[in-house]
Design an enzyme around this catalytic site. Structure first.
Site, PDB file in Angstrom:
ATOM      1  N   ASN A  15       0.867  -1.174   0.000  1.00  0.00           N
ATOM      2  CA  ASN A  15       0.000   0.000   0.000  1.00  0.00           C
ATOM      3  C   ASN A  15       0.911   1.235   0.000  1.00  0.00           C
ATOM      4  O   ASN A  15       1.472   1.597   1.024  1.00  0.00           O
ATOM      5  CB  ASN A  15      -0.888  -0.042   1.253  1.00  0.00           C
ATOM      6  CG  ASN A  15      -1.896   1.089   1.291  1.00  0.00           C
ATOM      7  OD1 ASN A  15      -1.876   1.990   0.456  1.00  0.00           O
ATOM      8  ND2 ASN A  15      -2.776   1.042   2.276  1.00  0.00           N
ATOM      9  N   LEU A 214     -15.360   2.827  10.423  1.00  0.00           N
ATOM     10  CA  LEU A 214     -15.041   4.074  11.132  1.00  0.00           C
ATOM     11  C   LEU A 214     -13.571   4.058  11.548  1.00  0.00           C
ATOM     12  O   LEU A 214     -13.218   3.476  12.572  1.00  0.00           O
ATOM     13  CB  LEU A 214     -15.933   4.220  12.380  1.00  0.00           C
ATOM     14  CG  LEU A 214     -17.441   3.999  12.194  1.00  0.00           C
ATOM     15  CD1 LEU A 214     -18.164   4.093  13.537  1.00  0.00           C
ATOM     16  CD2 LEU A 214     -18.022   5.001  11.203  1.00  0.00           C
ATOM     17  N   GLY A 215     -12.739   4.645  10.720  1.00  0.00           N
ATOM     18  CA  GLY A 215     -11.321   4.776  11.060  1.00  0.00           C
ATOM     19  C   GLY A 215     -11.001   6.250  11.069  1.00  0.00           C
ATOM     20  O   GLY A 215     -11.862   7.065  11.358  1.00  0.00           O
ATOM     21  N   ARG A 289      -9.954   9.105  20.911  1.00  0.00           N
ATOM     22  CA  ARG A 289      -9.547   8.931  22.314  1.00  0.00           C
ATOM     23  C   ARG A 289      -9.308  10.285  22.955  1.00  0.00           C
ATOM     24  O   ARG A 289      -9.666  10.515  24.115  1.00  0.00           O
ATOM     25  CB  ARG A 289      -8.278   8.072  22.390  1.00  0.00           C
ATOM     26  CG  ARG A 289      -8.553   6.611  22.098  1.00  0.00           C
ATOM     27  CD  ARG A 289      -7.286   5.841  21.854  1.00  0.00           C
ATOM     28  NE  ARG A 289      -6.699   6.199  20.554  1.00  0.00           N
ATOM     29  CZ  ARG A 289      -5.805   5.473  19.910  1.00  0.00           C
ATOM     30  NH1 ARG A 289      -5.363   4.363  20.441  1.00  0.00           N
ATOM     31  NH2 ARG A 289      -5.337   5.850  18.739  1.00  0.00           N
ATOM     32  N   VAL A 336     -12.058   3.072  15.008  1.00  0.00           N
ATOM     33  CA  VAL A 336     -13.106   3.555  15.898  1.00  0.00           C
ATOM     34  C   VAL A 336     -14.185   2.485  16.081  1.00  0.00           C
ATOM     35  O   VAL A 336     -14.602   2.189  17.212  1.00  0.00           O
ATOM     36  CB  VAL A 336     -13.740   4.853  15.339  1.00  0.00           C
ATOM     37  CG1 VAL A 336     -14.857   5.342  16.239  1.00  0.00           C
ATOM     38  CG2 VAL A 336     -12.681   5.921  15.119  1.00  0.00           C
ATOM     39  N   GLY A 337     -14.639   1.912  14.994  1.00  0.00           N
ATOM     40  CA  GLY A 337     -15.729   0.930  15.055  1.00  0.00           C
ATOM     41  C   GLY A 337     -15.397  -0.251  15.945  1.00  0.00           C
ATOM     42  O   GLY A 337     -16.252  -0.773  16.665  1.00  0.00           O
ATOM     43  N   GLU A 389      -8.044  -5.549   5.591  1.00  0.00           N
ATOM     44  CA  GLU A 389      -7.938  -5.189   4.176  1.00  0.00           C
ATOM     45  C   GLU A 389      -6.783  -5.912   3.493  1.00  0.00           C
ATOM     46  O   GLU A 389      -6.876  -6.258   2.317  1.00  0.00           O
ATOM     47  CB  GLU A 389      -7.772  -3.668   4.044  1.00  0.00           C
ATOM     48  CG  GLU A 389      -9.078  -2.947   4.331  1.00  0.00           C
ATOM     49  CD  GLU A 389      -8.933  -1.446   4.499  1.00  0.00           C
ATOM     50  OE1 GLU A 389      -8.420  -1.021   5.555  1.00  0.00           O
ATOM     51  OE2 GLU A 389      -9.328  -0.700   3.594  1.00  0.00           O
TER      52      GLU A 389
HETATM   53  P1  AMP Z   1      -7.859   3.397  11.428  1.00  0.00           P
HETATM   54  O1  AMP Z   1      -7.858   4.495  10.393  1.00  0.00           O
HETATM   55  O2  AMP Z   1      -8.824   2.297  11.123  1.00  0.00           O
HETATM   56  O3  AMP Z   1      -6.468   2.892  11.759  1.00  0.00           O
HETATM   57  O4  AMP Z   1      -8.404   4.078  12.783  1.00  0.00           O
HETATM   58  C1  AMP Z   1      -7.661   5.060  13.465  1.00  0.00           C
HETATM   59  C2  AMP Z   1      -8.550   5.772  14.450  1.00  0.00           C
HETATM   60  O5  AMP Z   1      -9.174   4.827  15.341  1.00  0.00           O
HETATM   61  C3  AMP Z   1      -7.831   6.725  15.396  1.00  0.00           C
HETATM   62  O6  AMP Z   1      -7.677   8.004  14.820  1.00  0.00           O
HETATM   63  C4  AMP Z   1      -8.758   6.789  16.596  1.00  0.00           C
HETATM   64  O7  AMP Z   1      -9.708   7.826  16.423  1.00  0.00           O
HETATM   65  C5  AMP Z   1      -9.469   5.466  16.566  1.00  0.00           C
HETATM   66  N1  AMP Z   1      -9.079   4.577  17.664  1.00  0.00           N
HETATM   67  C6  AMP Z   1      -8.062   3.729  17.711  1.00  0.00           C
HETATM   68  N2  AMP Z   1      -8.028   3.093  18.906  1.00  0.00           N
HETATM   69  C7  AMP Z   1      -9.062   3.565  19.633  1.00  0.00           C
HETATM   70  C8  AMP Z   1      -9.575   3.324  20.944  1.00  0.00           C
HETATM   71  N3  AMP Z   1      -9.000   2.450  21.752  1.00  0.00           N
HETATM   72  N4  AMP Z   1     -10.660   4.012  21.328  1.00  0.00           N
HETATM   73  C9  AMP Z   1     -11.248   4.901  20.501  1.00  0.00           C
HETATM   74  N5  AMP Z   1     -10.820   5.166  19.253  1.00  0.00           N
HETATM   75  C10 AMP Z   1      -9.742   4.516  18.836  1.00  0.00           C
END
Ligand code: AMP
Length: 403
Positions: A15, A214-215, A289, A336-337, A389
């Site tokens: 990637n 939700l990322g 967080r 997030v999810g 992914e």
């Molecule tokens: P991703 O793009 O799927 O890697 O998600 C990254 C995002 O996930 C971060 O910016 C956080 O907002 C969220 N995240 C990761 N770990 C946690 C957690 N333990 N609690 C809440 N949000 C989280």
């Protein structure tokens, strides 16, 4: 260290970003990541290369002039600390490509013509496609004996129904400039919608699912009978849900307003909506967080941001339940999810009359494995389902090379 030989073969998933390369060596059958890593700050004075095998992480802080050098360093690390790529029997290199435009509706074997088409689609994804293509070119040069496969983030949404794919604008302008809704995160939406059905023992053909990815980027999709019926990202990944730094849905007239009245240029508005908005714009923090921490401290702006964020998700859940004539499964996935029980609870709060009811106890905490978080009487099953992914790209690559 050498890995045990993989009789079925492995896939190297790549990637490439504008200044980074993420990679993973995947066993497409068992689903394990045999090794993974990240090259960052390509082109800067000092770059970082992190190579992870099991519990061991090797870090190099060295100048990485370009993507070619980055990948050479990575291949050197595979030689030096393992796993041995020959023993791992790499049967394909799978490349993530963000924008497949109106051209690609599935993964393809890369050749010169495919490279040309990815390049030609760059105006639709100016930040991503050129970087993806650079990664493909250097990897093909360094690993010329292995087939390379391009897996498009938009492919799952290529056949969206016309009602969901079209914007209501002048159709000649739309046709001439290829303006339509392409979606994004398709690899994740496809993977999660299929796998969650299998996890629940349901037939995909008989299941209507809403996937909430939700990322840092975030998107929702409506998947009925295995087909995408709608998705929240549009021409670009700016549309839809509120994200870490992106607005999601917004009246396009905000752009004209800012250009006319605040003297902003196109690039400044682009930067504002894509990089200085969303949670970051509303709270100063793009990580949920941190937003929760601010809420606990009584920060009013953070509380409003959390409300805007979860209200938007709820609107999409209602809309997609309507689009599909009901919803059997809601799947939360990505950073997030998978981790944020507060967001999950707020997003689905008050939907009992729609047959959606979260169980507070089941929902509590982070989920590393697929977990049902709805009550037994909830007509819709709500599941936290970790996305993967890289595995999805590896499996699609195997399909293409026919191994
Ligand atoms: P991703 O793009 O799927 O890697 O998600 C990254 C995002 O996930 C971060 O910016 C956080 O907002 C969220 N995240 C990761 N770990 C946690 C957690 N333990 N609690 C809440 N949000 C989280």
């Amino acid at each position: 260290m050498t890995a045990a030989p993989h009789t079925q073969g492995t896939v190297l998933v790549v990637n490439s970003g504008s200044s980074s390369i993420k990679y993973q060596l995947v066993d497409p059958v068992g689903g394990d990541a045999i090794a993974s890593g990240l090259v960052e700050r390509i082109g800067e004075e000092i770059g970082t290369v992190k190579h992870v095998v099991g519990d061991a992480t090797t870090v190099r802080e060295v100048p990485v002039a370009d993507h070619g050098e980055g990948l050479r360093i990575v291949l050197g690390l595979f030689d030096e600390v393992g796993p041995d790529l020959t023993a791992a029997h790499v049967i394909a290199v799978g490349h993530r490509v963000v924008q497949g435009g109106p051209v690609f509706d599935g993964p393809v074997l890369v050749d010169a013509e495919v490279e040309r088409q990815i390049d030609e689609l760059s105006p639709l994804a100016p930040l991503h496609n050129p970087a993806n293509l650079t990664g493909i070119r250097v990897a093909r040069a360094l690993l010329p004996d292995v087939p390379h496969v391009a897996v498009f983030d938009t492919a799952f949404f290529h056949h969206l129904p016309a009602a969901a794919a079209n914007y209501a604008i002048d159709r000649e302008v739309a046709a001439q400039h290829r303006v339509r809704r392409y979606g994004a995160h398709g690899t994740s939406h496809q993977f999660v919608s299929q796998e969650v059905a299998a996890f629940l023992g349901r037939d995909v053909a008989e299941t209507s699912t809403i996937v909430l990815h939700l990322g840092n980027g975030a998107s929702a999709s409506a998947v009925k009978g295995g087909h995408a019926m709608d998705t929240s990202m549009g021409l670009t990944p700016l549309e839809g849900l509120v994200m870490g730094t992106r607005t999601g849905d917004i009246d396009p007239a905000v752009t004209f307003h800012l250009m006319r009245n605040a003297g902003m240029s196109v690039d400044e508005v682009d930067d504002l909506l894509n990089r200085r908005s969303g949670l970051k714009g509303m709270t100063g923090q793009n990580d949920l967080r941190e937003v929760h921490r601010l809420v606990e401290e009584g920060d009013e702006a953070a509380r409003i941001a959390l409300d805007v964020y979860t209200h938007r998700i709820k609107k999409y859940v209602g809309a997609y339940a309507a689009v599909m004539g009901g919803v059997d499964v809601i799947a939360f996935t990505a950073g997030v999810g998978e981790n944020d029980d507060i967001v999950r609870a707020l997003s689905l709060a008050g939907l009992e009359r729609l047959g959606i009811e979260i169980d507070a106890e089941r929902n509590a905490g982070r989920k590393k494995v697929p977990t049902i978080v709805s009550t037994d009487r909830s007509a819709t099953t709500v599941v936290v389902f970790p996305t993967n992914e890289e595995l999805a790209i590896a499996r699609q690559s195997v399909e293409v090379v026919g191994a």
